[in-house]
Design a protein around this motif. Structure first.
Motif, PDB file in Angstrom:
ATOM      1  N   ILE A 126       0.849  -1.202   0.000  1.00 20.66           N
ATOM      2  CA  ILE A 126       0.000   0.000   0.000  1.00 20.66           C
ATOM      3  C   ILE A 126       0.883   1.250   0.000  1.00 20.66           C
ATOM      4  CG2 ILE A 126      -2.040  -1.016   1.112  1.00 20.66           C
ATOM      5  CD1 ILE A 126      -1.066   0.260   3.778  1.00 20.66           C
ATOM      6  N   CYS A 127       0.357   2.316  -0.606  1.00 19.25           N
ATOM      7  CA  CYS A 127       0.955   3.639  -0.482  1.00 19.25           C
ATOM      8  C   CYS A 127      -0.007   4.494   0.338  1.00 19.25           C
ATOM      9  CB  CYS A 127       1.175   4.276  -1.848  1.00 19.25           C
ATOM     10  SG  CYS A 127       2.441   3.446  -2.824  1.00 19.25           S
ATOM     11  N   LEU A 128       0.518   5.531   0.951  1.00 14.55           N
ATOM     12  CA  LEU A 128      -0.297   6.434   1.780  1.00 14.55           C
ATOM     13  C   LEU A 128      -0.182   7.840   1.220  1.00 14.55           C
ATOM     14  CD1 LEU A 128       0.964   5.053   5.195  1.00 14.55           C
ATOM     15  CD2 LEU A 128      -1.275   4.601   4.171  1.00 14.55           C
ATOM     16  N   TYR A 129      -1.340   8.466   1.004  1.00 20.27           N
ATOM     17  CA  TYR A 129      -1.358   9.820   0.449  1.00 20.27           C
ATOM     18  C   TYR A 129      -1.961  10.767   1.466  1.00 20.27           C
ATOM     19  CZ  TYR A 129      -2.405  13.610  -2.828  1.00 20.27           C
ATOM     20  OH  TYR A 129      -2.470  14.834  -3.466  1.00 20.27           O
ATOM     21  N   GLU A 130      -1.229  11.832   1.760  1.00 20.39           N
ATOM     22  CA  GLU A 130      -1.711  12.860   2.675  1.00 20.39           C
ATOM     23  C   GLU A 130      -2.086  14.064   1.798  1.00 20.39           C
ATOM     24  OE1 GLU A 130      -2.806  15.069   5.888  1.00 20.39           O
ATOM     25  OE2 GLU A 130      -1.559  15.796   4.271  1.00 20.39           O
ATOM     26  N   PRO A 131      -3.384  14.243   1.487  1.00 20.48           N
ATOM     27  CA  PRO A 131      -3.759  15.188   0.421  1.00 20.48           C
ATOM     28  C   PRO A 131      -3.525  16.658   0.751  1.00 20.48           C
ATOM     29  CG  PRO A 131      -5.716  14.171   1.412  1.00 20.48           C
ATOM     30  CD  PRO A 131      -4.529  13.498   2.014  1.00 20.48           C
ATOM     31  N   GLU A 132      -3.662  17.024   2.033  1.00 22.45           N
ATOM     32  CA  GLU A 132      -3.489  18.447   2.352  1.00 22.45           C
ATOM     33  C   GLU A 132      -2.040  18.889   2.134  1.00 22.45           C
ATOM     34  OE1 GLU A 132      -3.970  21.396   6.138  1.00 22.45           O
ATOM     35  OE2 GLU A 132      -5.212  19.588   6.131  1.00 22.45           O
ATOM     36  N   ARG A 133      -1.116  18.040   2.551  1.00 22.21           N
ATOM     37  CA  ARG A 133       0.307  18.378   2.395  1.00 22.21           C
ATOM     38  C   ARG A 133       0.888  17.878   1.080  1.00 22.21           C
ATOM     39  NH1 ARG A 133      -1.348  17.500   7.355  1.00 22.21           N
ATOM     40  NH2 ARG A 133      -0.694  18.890   9.019  1.00 22.21           N
ATOM     41  N   LYS A 134       0.096  17.083   0.367  1.00 24.97           N
ATOM     42  CA  LYS A 134       0.512  16.515  -0.925  1.00 24.97           C
ATOM     43  C   LYS A 134       1.765  15.641  -0.767  1.00 24.97           C
ATOM     44  CE  LYS A 134      -1.518  20.445  -3.273  1.00 24.97           C
ATOM     45  NZ  LYS A 134      -1.318  21.616  -4.126  1.00 24.97           N
ATOM     46  N   TRP A 135       1.697  14.786   0.254  1.00 25.95           N
ATOM     47  CA  TRP A 135       2.780  13.843   0.512  1.00 25.95           C
ATOM     48  C   TRP A 135       2.338  12.449   0.084  1.00 25.95           C
ATOM     49  CZ3 TRP A 135       3.907  15.185   6.369  1.00 25.95           C
ATOM     50  CH2 TRP A 135       4.536  16.435   6.442  1.00 25.95           C
ATOM     51  N   LEU A 136       3.256  11.729  -0.537  1.00 29.41           N
ATOM     52  CA  LEU A 136       2.965  10.335  -0.902  1.00 29.41           C
ATOM     53  C   LEU A 136       4.047   9.430  -0.322  1.00 29.41           C
ATOM     54  CD1 LEU A 136       1.097   8.428  -2.584  1.00 29.41           C
ATOM     55  CD2 LEU A 136       2.797   8.621  -4.415  1.00 29.41           C
ATOM     56  N   PHE A 137       3.631   8.479   0.486  1.00 29.68           N
ATOM     57  CA  PHE A 137       4.550   7.495   1.081  1.00 29.68           C
ATOM     58  C   PHE A 137       4.505   6.252   0.198  1.00 29.68           C
ATOM     59  CE2 PHE A 137       3.359  10.483   4.263  1.00 29.68           C
ATOM     60  CZ  PHE A 137       4.519  10.700   4.994  1.00 29.68           C
ATOM     61  N   THR A 138       5.637   5.941  -0.427  1.00 30.14           N
ATOM     62  CA  THR A 138       5.634   4.950  -1.516  1.00 30.14           C
ATOM     63  C   THR A 138       6.228   3.596  -1.146  1.00 30.14           C
ATOM     64  OG1 THR A 138       7.682   5.933  -2.339  1.00 30.14           O
ATOM     65  CG2 THR A 138       5.612   6.664  -3.375  1.00 30.14           C
ATOM     66  N   GLY A 139       6.572   3.367   0.129  1.00 26.04           N
ATOM     67  CA  GLY A 139       7.123   2.059   0.487  1.00 26.04           C
ATOM     68  C   GLY A 139       8.301   1.705  -0.409  1.00 26.04           C
ATOM     69  N   ASP A 140       8.235   0.538  -1.035  1.00 29.09           N
ATOM     70  CA  ASP A 140       9.302   0.096  -1.944  1.00 29.09           C
ATOM     71  C   ASP A 140       8.874   0.172  -3.409  1.00 29.09           C
ATOM     72  OD1 ASP A 140      11.307  -0.405  -0.167  1.00 29.09           O
ATOM     73  OD2 ASP A 140      11.029  -2.579  -0.109  1.00 29.09           O
ATOM     74  N   LEU A 141       7.874   0.984  -3.706  1.00 32.43           N
ATOM     75  CA  LEU A 141       7.390   0.995  -5.082  1.00 32.43           C
ATOM     76  C   LEU A 141       8.191   1.915  -5.990  1.00 32.43           C
ATOM     77  CD1 LEU A 141       4.856  -0.465  -6.331  1.00 32.43           C
ATOM     78  CD2 LEU A 141       4.092   1.871  -6.746  1.00 32.43           C
ATOM     79  N   PHE A 142       8.724   2.984  -5.461  1.00 27.23           N
ATOM     80  CA  PHE A 142       9.434   3.971  -6.293  1.00 27.23           C
ATOM     81  C   PHE A 142      10.938   3.643  -6.349  1.00 27.23           C
ATOM     82  CE2 PHE A 142      11.789   8.092  -6.182  1.00 27.23           C
ATOM     83  CZ  PHE A 142      11.642   8.409  -7.516  1.00 27.23           C
ATOM     84  N   CYS A 143      11.633   3.783  -5.262  1.00 24.16           N
ATOM     85  CA  CYS A 143      13.052   3.405  -5.145  1.00 24.16           C
ATOM     86  C   CYS A 143      13.959   4.068  -6.187  1.00 24.16           C
ATOM     87  CB  CYS A 143      13.214   1.883  -5.197  1.00 24.16           C
ATOM     88  SG  CYS A 143      12.450   1.059  -3.795  1.00 24.16           S
ATOM     89  N   GLY A 144      13.681   5.320  -6.526  1.00 27.10           N
ATOM     90  CA  GLY A 144      14.561   6.041  -7.456  1.00 27.10           C
ATOM     91  C   GLY A 144      14.056   5.982  -8.884  1.00 27.10           C
ATOM     92  N   THR A 145      14.612   6.870  -9.718  1.00 27.81           N
ATOM     93  CA  THR A 145      14.087   6.997 -11.081  1.00 27.81           C
ATOM     94  C   THR A 145      14.677   5.971 -12.055  1.00 27.81           C
ATOM     95  OG1 THR A 145      15.751   8.678 -11.558  1.00 27.81           O
ATOM     96  CG2 THR A 145      13.596   9.466 -10.829  1.00 27.81           C
ATOM     97  N   ALA A 146      15.783   5.338 -11.685  1.00 32.07           N
ATOM     98  CA  ALA A 146      16.392   4.350 -12.582  1.00 32.07           C
ATOM     99  C   ALA A 146      15.724   2.990 -12.401  1.00 32.07           C
ATOM    100  CB  ALA A 146      17.881   4.234 -12.278  1.00 32.07           C
TER     101      ALA A 146
END
Ligand SMILES: [Zn+2]
Length: 254
Positions: A126-146
């Motif tokens: 799961i990811c967690l989105y905090e809409p007021e602050r526009k924060w996204l907690f991505t766990g291990d899904l993102f891990c950098g752009t490469a």
């Protein structure tokens, strides 16, 4: 062992702790929380470097742990997660903890988290989105752009689909368990999506030209390196190519 081999972040947001790191750093982790108010834990997924101190923190504060319903059996019995030798050396199995299934959102004092099921790295992620602050907690899904190495139980195209879904959100900062706080988070997600789509298209083009899967890997990503060796093939460049070609996880291709 006294040195940093591989980083993993956890985030304390108000009184909500998002993931609990690795139990190899249990003393440091627990002492960092002393004197702080922690009212709940949320786990992004069941991997050993995200639930490592669940038991210790739960006992310290007497608090609930929220996670996707598919994560709960692993909290109860962490050994359901079959660790390879390198994982046992670096992280090892955590102690059992008691979880509760998370709903579609969670209100925690001044913060509101929208819960987004985000499969690809694992099915329970799961990811967690905090809409007021526009924060996204991505766990291990993102891990950098490469994107070079795929874990054997990951699904490249599913990760890509999930990232596209997340990039539709209005995001200032991505909080990644590998990279920490990433400013201009939406741009970072879009950059990763662009690179992953290009790699997917290049792989399919070479396949259509008649190259074998290993030749495609060699041409686009080069020879396998120490990641493949250290992890016994758990992370490899060939996994990336195979997942694109077969459209599923490399460990499902038979
Ligand atoms: Zn993970």
């Amino acid at each position: 062992m006294g040195f940093l081999l591989y980083p993993v972040y956890a985030f304390l947001v108000g009184d909500t702790l998002i993931d609990t790191g690795t139990n190899r750093a249990d003393h440091e982790f627990i002492s960092a929380l002393k004197g702080r108010a922690v009212a709940r834990i949320i786990n992004t997924h069941h991997h050993e470097d995200h639930i490592g101190n669940n038991a210790g923190v739960q006992a310290m504060f007497g608090i609930p742990i929220y996670a996707h319903a598919l994560t709960l059996p692993y909290l109860d019995n962490p050994r359901l997660n079959k660790l390879r030798l390198y994982q046992r050396v670096v992280w090892d199995w955590p102690k059992p903890s008691k979880g509760t299934a998370i709903g579609s959102s969670l209100d925690a004092a001044a913060y509101h988290f929208e819960v987004i099921h985000s499969p690809g790295h694992t099915d329970d992620h799961i990811c967690l989105y905090e809409p007021e602050r526009k924060w996204l907690f991505t766990g291990d899904l993102f891990c950098g752009t490469a994107f070079i190495y795929l874990r054997q139980d990951e699904n490249y195209l599913q990760i890509l689909d999930t990232l596209k879904k997340l990039a539709a959100l209005d995001i200032n900062v991505v909080f990644c368990n590998l990279k920490g706080a990433v400013e201009n988070g939406r741009e970072a997600l879009l950059k990763k999506i662009f690179r992953m789509e290009k790699l997917r298209d290049d792989v399919l083009k070479l396949r259509d030209q008649g190259l074998t899967a290993s030749k495609v890997r060699e041409k686009l990503l080069g020879k396998e390196d120490s990641w493949n060796l250290i992890t016994g093939g758990h992370y490899s460049k060939q996994n990336t190519v195979d997942s694109i070609l077969f459209g599923k996880r490399p460990d499902e291709k038979q």
